[in-house]
Enzyme design. Structure first.
Site, short mmCIF file in Angstrom:
data_model
loop_
_atom_site.label_atom_id
_atom_site.label_comp_id
_atom_site.label_asym_id
_atom_site.label_seq_id
_atom_site.Cartn_x
_atom_site.Cartn_y
_atom_site.Cartn_z
N HIS A 235 -45.17 4.12 9.15
CA HIS A 235 -45.83 3.50 7.99
C HIS A 235 -45.75 1.98 8.10
CE1 HIS A 235 -46.64 7.04 5.47
NE2 HIS A 235 -45.64 7.56 6.16
N CYS B 16 -49.88 7.55 9.69
CA CYS B 16 -49.10 8.77 9.51
C CYS B 16 -50.02 9.99 9.54
CB CYS B 16 -48.27 8.69 8.23
SG CYS B 16 -47.02 9.99 8.14
N GLU C 295 -47.11 -0.14 6.29
CA GLU C 295 -47.02 -0.73 4.94
C GLU C 295 -45.60 -0.66 4.40
OE1 GLU C 295 -48.04 2.22 5.67
OE2 GLU C 295 -47.66 3.65 4.06
#
Lengths: 201, 251
Positions: free
Chosen positions: A183, A82, A185
């Protein structure tokens, strides 16, 4: 030797906790450390630049060891997530013009779309070029985005996404420098696969 | 078209997720970490965790619950309750939150929105508006629908956007927990007044309610609670229904 992955700490900002947690969830062997200084940076094999924050704030937070980070990014495989991807560029314009790490080409600009900004949510990412970081990911896969700015780059793009009919850069790759606008994650199994690819480099 | 998000909302009075009607008459629904995982596995696009009593009791949020609840959740996790300072936001991000929701203290000190957005980016700051309908206008409430503010909800949404909010979580106090449908007028008015995403909350009782708040209320995301807690609907089922009505979702 067990590999060492370092996540750069920008101080206040950064989603370090969640990136660390996602790396651990891959169940691949590694040592994860949080990097606060040039000394810490020397000890790791790979670097992650996390997201959350603003271009200007993050560049000012890391100003004390900027030179070392730039060197590290050149020598060690690096993944920017990001905002971490955005600062890999030459320049950003969030809260004023700011020079970036210049590891990939291009500038970071406000997304030129008519609809709602920030772009928040799941969007389809389309891989357009063979890539190490996107290995094993479907040609069209969904990832979670949370951003108002985008990297405008024409040279290192490996995947694109679309928001409100506007195509923008989702993934860049230049040698061992990787950047993802979404993202990983926070993108379920596909996101964890990206992290696995980075660990397995 | 962009994909509409379906969000699981957990209203927490530690250590339990609770659910009431109009934010009153709370019943225990389960532990936040168990329900978060359950809805993650059902396909929730995001999880919202709101500590309903933090600002009411004037205490800090319990960070250990945040950390525990976020542990196995690999979708965005948004946390709110009693956030007073930029340091509180940082602390939440370091305990597993991806973004934060603020209401009470943002109304008391709007600069909190500006300061937080400057450090963490707009996308990280969600402003929660709890609105109660009066004759011809909606009034903002704080402390989980308890305290009147005299502030106009639509005006406040615009102001919050200008201050740097990245998203609005919009709850109609009168519809909350009743499972009788959303306040479509409120949703539509706020959606049209701002250019940041709006998350509708409060009132989902069936698939048609969810569909109409998207098509008529023009919101970008829907937060559901009671229908999930009582197993009336499952997230996949909601998404499949929306897809069949030509509303794009992430399946």
């Amino acid at each position: 030797m067990i590999q060492k992955i370092g996540i750069i700490d920008y101080g206040n900002a950064g989603n370090i906790f969640n990136i660390k947690k996602a790396l651990e969830a891959t169940s691949l062997g590694m040592k994860i450390s949080i990097l606060h200084s040039a000394k810490d940076l020397k000890k790791v094999d790979k670097i992650i630049l996390p997201g959350v924050g603003t271009y200007r704030d993050v560049m000012s937070e890391i100003s004390a060891w900027l030179k070392d980070i730039k060197e590290g990014v050149l020598k060690k495989p690096t993944l920017g997530i990001c905002l971490g991807m955005q600062i890999l560029s030459e320049k950003g314009y969030e809260y004023g013009e700011t020079v970036g790490l210049s590891a990939v080409g291009g500038e970071v600009l406000k997304m030129p779309v008519k609809g709602r900004i920030p772009h928040i949510g799941w969007s389809t990412v389309e891989t357009i070029k063979p890539s190490k970081i996107m290995k094993g990911i479907a040609a069209q896969e969904q990832f979670y985005f949370m951003h108002s700015y985008e990297l405008v780059n024409y040279t290192d793009v490996v995947a694109l996404s679309t928001y409100n009919d506007h195509k923008f850069v989702a993934v860049v790759e230049k040698g061992n420098v990787f950047g993802v606008q979404f993202h990983p994650e926070k993108s379920r199994e596909a996101g964890l696969k990206i992290l696995k690819n980075f660990i397995n480099l | 078209m962009n994909k509409i998000r379906i969000i699981a909302r957990l209203d927490v009075k530690p250590p339990y997720v609770i659910k009431g009607v109009h934010f009153e008459g709370w019943r225990k629904m389960g532990k936040p970490e168990d329900l978060a995982l359950k809805y993650y596995e059902q396909g929730a696009d995001e999880i919202f965790y709101i500590d309903c009593v933090a600002s009411l009791f004037r205490r800090e949020i319990f960070y250990e619950y945040i950390q525990k609840t976020s542990q196995n959740i690999f979708v965005p996790f948004c946390v709110g309750g009693g956030i007073k300072t930029v340091d509180d936001v940082a602390k939440l991000l370091h305990h597993g939150a991806d973004k934060v929701v603020m209401n009470t203290y943002a109304i008391q000190n709007p600069n909190l929105i500006r300061e937080s957005a400057k450090v963490f980016g707009n996308q990280c700051v969600v402003v929660s508006i709890e609105a109660k309908k009066w004759d011809g206008w909606w009034e903002c409430y704080t402390d989980c629908g308890r305290i009147k503010t005299n502030k106009d909800a639509i005006e406040w949404a615009k102001e919050a956007q200008d201050l740097g909010a990245g998203e609005i979580l919009l709850t109609a106090v009168d519809a909350e927990g009743r499972k009788k449908g959303f306040d479509i007028e409120l949703m539509k008015n706020v959606s049209q007044a701002v250019s940041i995403p709006v998350v509708a909350s409060g009132g989902a009782g069936n698939l048609e309610h969810i569909e109409s708040v998207i098509t008529q209320g023009q919101v970008d995301a829907v937060a559901v609670a009671s229908v999930l807690h009582y197993d009336v609907l499952k997230i996949k089922e909601i998404k499949k229904h929306l897809e069949s009505k030509n509303i794009e979702v992430s399946l």
